[in-house]
Design a protein around this motif. Sequence first.
Motif, PDB file in Angstrom:
ATOM      1  N   HIS A  80       2.749  -2.120   6.347  1.00 19.77           N
ATOM      2  CA  HIS A  80       2.503  -0.683   6.419  1.00 19.77           C
ATOM      3  C   HIS A  80       1.140  -0.421   7.048  1.00 19.77           C
ATOM      4  N   ILE A  82      -1.324   3.003   7.352  1.00 17.58           N
ATOM      5  CA  ILE A  82      -1.537   4.414   7.007  1.00 17.58           C
ATOM      6  C   ILE A  82      -2.628   4.942   7.926  1.00 17.58           C
ATOM      7  N   HIS A 103       2.656   5.229   8.713  1.00 15.81           N
ATOM      8  CA  HIS A 103       2.670   6.492   7.984  1.00 15.81           C
ATOM      9  C   HIS A 103       1.684   7.472   8.628  1.00 15.81           C
ATOM     10  N   MET A 136       6.816   6.708  10.061  1.00 14.49           N
ATOM     11  CA  MET A 136       7.240   7.351   8.822  1.00 14.49           C
ATOM     12  C   MET A 136       6.415   8.626   8.713  1.00 14.49           C
ATOM     13  N   ASN A 138       5.222  11.963   7.107  1.00 13.92           N
ATOM     14  CA  ASN A 138       5.141  12.547   5.770  1.00 13.92           C
ATOM     15  C   ASN A 138       5.145  14.067   5.841  1.00 13.92           C
ATOM     16  N   LEU A 155       3.613   7.304  -0.853  1.00 17.23           N
ATOM     17  CA  LEU A 155       4.231   6.933   0.409  1.00 17.23           C
ATOM     18  C   LEU A 155       5.405   5.992   0.169  1.00 17.23           C
TER      19      LEU A 155
END
Length: 268
Positions: A80, A82, A103, A136, A138, A155
């Motif tokens: 991942h 972010i 993200h 991804m 949000n 998340l």
Amino acid sequence: MRIHHLNCGTMSAGVVDHCLLIETRDTLVLVDTGFGLDCVRDPGAMVGPMRFAFGAKLVEHETAIRQIQALGYDPADVGHIILTHLDLDHAGGLADFPRALVHVHSPEFLAVTARRTMNEKIRYRARQWAHGPRWMVNEDTGGAEWFGFRAVRELEGLPPEILVVPLTGHTRGHVGVAVDTGYGWLLHAGGAFNFDGEIHPEGGSVPLHMRAYQLATAVDLPQFQENQRRLRDLRRDHGNQITIINSHDKKLFRQMQQHAPIRPPSFG
């Protein structure tokens, strides 16, 4: 959880590119990527003329992928990423982690897609995500409350100890990333402030060149300033529970390197 503090891009005037590598029980998580291998190898295409304005010293050993390897990890285990936001000095290493889920807050994703203003045409480099990341996106509504900050959310695929905290103003979808370390919270506020004095409850000086940079780059200056006020209040009222850092303060970065607050358990 264990957190490593990485400088993924030294720039002029003592500015760094402070990223986090977080070990969870079953994956590695990057908070921002800094400049990547392609930025070092082809700065004209990947960073553009802003590298001269930043005074970016693009070197391979500072890229997140090389630092992760130096720590003994496999970069393929970065599951991942972010992003606090998608400015060119924060997202330049995305292509080094093609398998990671990336993200990003929805207003930020829409901003980089549209690039409506000259400011956004300059600050976002579409070449940095031309490889097609696994986005991804949000939502920016709903969510919970965290120390008075609203629309905070967990998340997908990550433990509840990692949250994103909306801190818009520097960009349309800028967020901070809060991590419950087990020993207190760590809030990476990205570009919501640039020098520690800006959020010190008793105030502090900010270099003139950085003040000018903030004025030039904030897409919503009143909101940017309001979030700095809220971060000052957060530090004043909860400084014993929360450590607040940012992307570019070299002094804060060195303090965190020397006093890494996190230990248990190891990944892998």
